[in-house]
Design an enzyme around this catalytic site. Structure first.
Site, PDB file in Angstrom:
ATOM      1  N   GLU A 178       0.845  -1.206   0.000  1.00  0.00           N
ATOM      2  CA  GLU A 178       0.000   0.000   0.000  1.00  0.00           C
ATOM      3  C   GLU A 178       0.874   1.248   0.000  1.00  0.00           C
ATOM      4  O   GLU A 178       0.610   2.224  -0.683  1.00  0.00           O
ATOM      5  CB  GLU A 178      -0.922   0.013   1.240  1.00  0.00           C
ATOM      6  CG  GLU A 178      -1.962   1.140   1.237  1.00  0.00           C
ATOM      7  CD  GLU A 178      -1.586   2.352   2.075  1.00  0.00           C
ATOM      8  OE1 GLU A 178      -2.314   3.338   2.049  1.00  0.00           O
ATOM      9  OE2 GLU A 178      -0.547   2.335   2.753  1.00  0.00           O
ATOM     10  N   ASP A 224      -8.202   1.491   7.777  1.00  0.00           N
ATOM     11  CA  ASP A 224      -6.847   2.040   7.732  1.00  0.00           C
ATOM     12  C   ASP A 224      -6.700   3.074   8.852  1.00  0.00           C
ATOM     13  O   ASP A 224      -7.651   3.804   9.154  1.00  0.00           O
ATOM     14  CB  ASP A 224      -6.589   2.681   6.355  1.00  0.00           C
ATOM     15  CG  ASP A 224      -5.102   2.791   6.028  1.00  0.00           C
ATOM     16  OD1 ASP A 224      -4.257   2.381   6.849  1.00  0.00           O
ATOM     17  OD2 ASP A 224      -4.770   3.297   4.933  1.00  0.00           O
TER      18      ASP A 224
END
Ligand SMILES: *[C@@H]1O[C@H](CO)[C@@H](O)[C@H](O)[C@H]1NC(C)=O
Ligand SMILES: *[C@@H]1O[C@H](CO)[C@@H](O)[C@H](O)[C@H]1NC(C)=O
Ligand SMILES: *[C@@H]1O[C@H](CO)[C@@H](O)[C@H](O)[C@H]1NC(C)=O
Length: 353
Positions: A178, A224
């Site tokens: 990511e 997240d």
């Protein structure tokens, strides 16, 4: 321009969602095993993730083994797949990446006909600053998903014993790459998510449904930067607003039952009204799925926690109360999405004891 096209491509989904009874919430509360989310517990879910786990590193391989062992340790049958690929980055060529995907479907179902709930987070850690452990970013979210699976696995078994052809499955997606290698850009970030979204777009089920593996996603929940105190999480997408509203209302009910650490008087973690103008604006793993029409619930606090992308984003800076409440909120939300009410192994003659 791009944004408006994306919004047009969404189908209106009618989502079944069944709130738990308060006796069932009590059962979840009494089953809590928060030591599993203790950042210092080497036998828990979180501590083994708190290491350097940049793409292709030994730490990343160890964390994948930790995930795999976890799913193999469950009584039920989870299918664990590795999505391996290589990609070039601005600083390194031909880096190996691996997404980990764990799935459990009702035993009598055919894959293509099952709508699945995805809980997703990235497990890689950022290269800079040196020694970065990424507790909120996003080790805690990964451990939280494991925790939810552990809490609900037996209940899914009970439900699916009676309803083997249920239409909903559960999938945990642990994404690699990511973080940017150099500086965040469209091509230097979300390597794993970009790869998986295009892979699933091209993969069709071998049945008459003609559905791709993207078409069958009922809801894609991306977590997240969770684990700091008092997050404020907005609804970014009108078509998944129903899920945000449910989170807010279950939080309210849990606070009222005094089973959360957060007090009833504190502001909700799930901020209203929606901030739809931010749809697609926050760079994160959901974007390649969003662009292909997948319904997204993005659980990310705004503002980002103070420790974000600093060396202090470690186990010591996770908030114990936030860990507690996230464990409860996400377990209840997932149970409600999976419609587990009535299948939790308790007697319902007196529903609201
Ligand atoms: C993919 O990665 C996993 C985990 O690192 C590894 O065990 C497996 O052998 C790899 N598969 C292929 C086909 O390279
Ligand atoms: C990239 O790495 C893979 C294995 O990690 C290897 O099989 C392949 O040959 C490499 N490709 C190049 C162009 O170096
Ligand atoms: C399957 O879907 C594709 C588009 O995704 C379409 O082009 C094709 O005609 C469909 N096939 C059948 C048999 O419906």
């Amino acid at each position: 321009m791009m944004i408006s096209l994306i919004l047009l491509s969404f189908l209106v989904l009618v989502c079944a969602y069944a709130p738990l009874k308060s006796s069932e919430v009590k059962l979840i509360v009494s089953n809590q095993q928060l030591d599993l989310l203790d950042p210092q517990n080497t036998k828990g879910y979180l501590e083994p993730i708190l290491k350097i786990r940049t793409p292709g590193s030994e730490g990343a391989a160890e964390v994948r083994s930790h995930f795999k062992q976890f799913f193999e340790s469950l009584d039920s049958q989870w299918n664990v797949e590795f999505d391996n690929f290589t990609d070039d980055t601005p600083t390194l060529k031909n880096v190996s990446f691996t997404n980990v995907i764990a799935t459990r479907y009702p035993p009598g179902s055919t894959e293509g006909s099952v709508e699945r709930l995805i809980l997703a987070a990235h497990y890689d850690s950022k290269i800079e600053p040196q020694g970065f452990l990424g507790a909120i970013d996003s080790a805690f979210s990964c451990a939280l998903m494991m925790y939810v699976v552990k809490q609900l696995d037996d209940m899914l078994t009970i439900k699916w014993k009676d309803n083997p052809d249920s239409q909903k499955g559960l999938q945990i997606v642990l994404l690699d790459g990511e973080e940017a290698f150099k500086e965040w850009s469209e091509t230097d970030s979300i390597y794993g998510a970009r790869h998986l979204a295009s892979k699933w777009e091209s993969e069709k089920y071998h049945d008459s449904s003609n559905k791709s593996k993207l078409d069958s996603i009922g809801l894609f929940v991306l977590m997240d930067l969770l684990g700091a105190s008092n997050p404020s999480i907005s609804s970014f997408y009108q078509h998944t607003d129903w899920a945000h509203i449910n989170l807010r209302s279950l939080e309210k009910s849990l606070r009222k039952q005094k089973v959360t650490k957060t007090k009833r008087s504190q502001r909700s973690w799930f901020a209203r009204p929606g901030r739809y103008f931010l749809a697609g604006q926050l760079g994160d793993d959901h974007l390649p799925f969003l662009e292909k029409g997948v319904p997204i619930l993005h659980l990310i606090p705004l503002p980002f926690p103070e420790v974000w992308h600093t060396i202090t984003d470690d186990g010591d800076h996770l908030d114990r109360d936030a860990i507690h409440d996230w464990a409860l909120i996400m377990t209840v939300f997932t149970a409600e999405y999976m419609e587990l009410t009535g299948y939790m192994g308790i007697d319902f003659d007196n529903t609201d004891l």
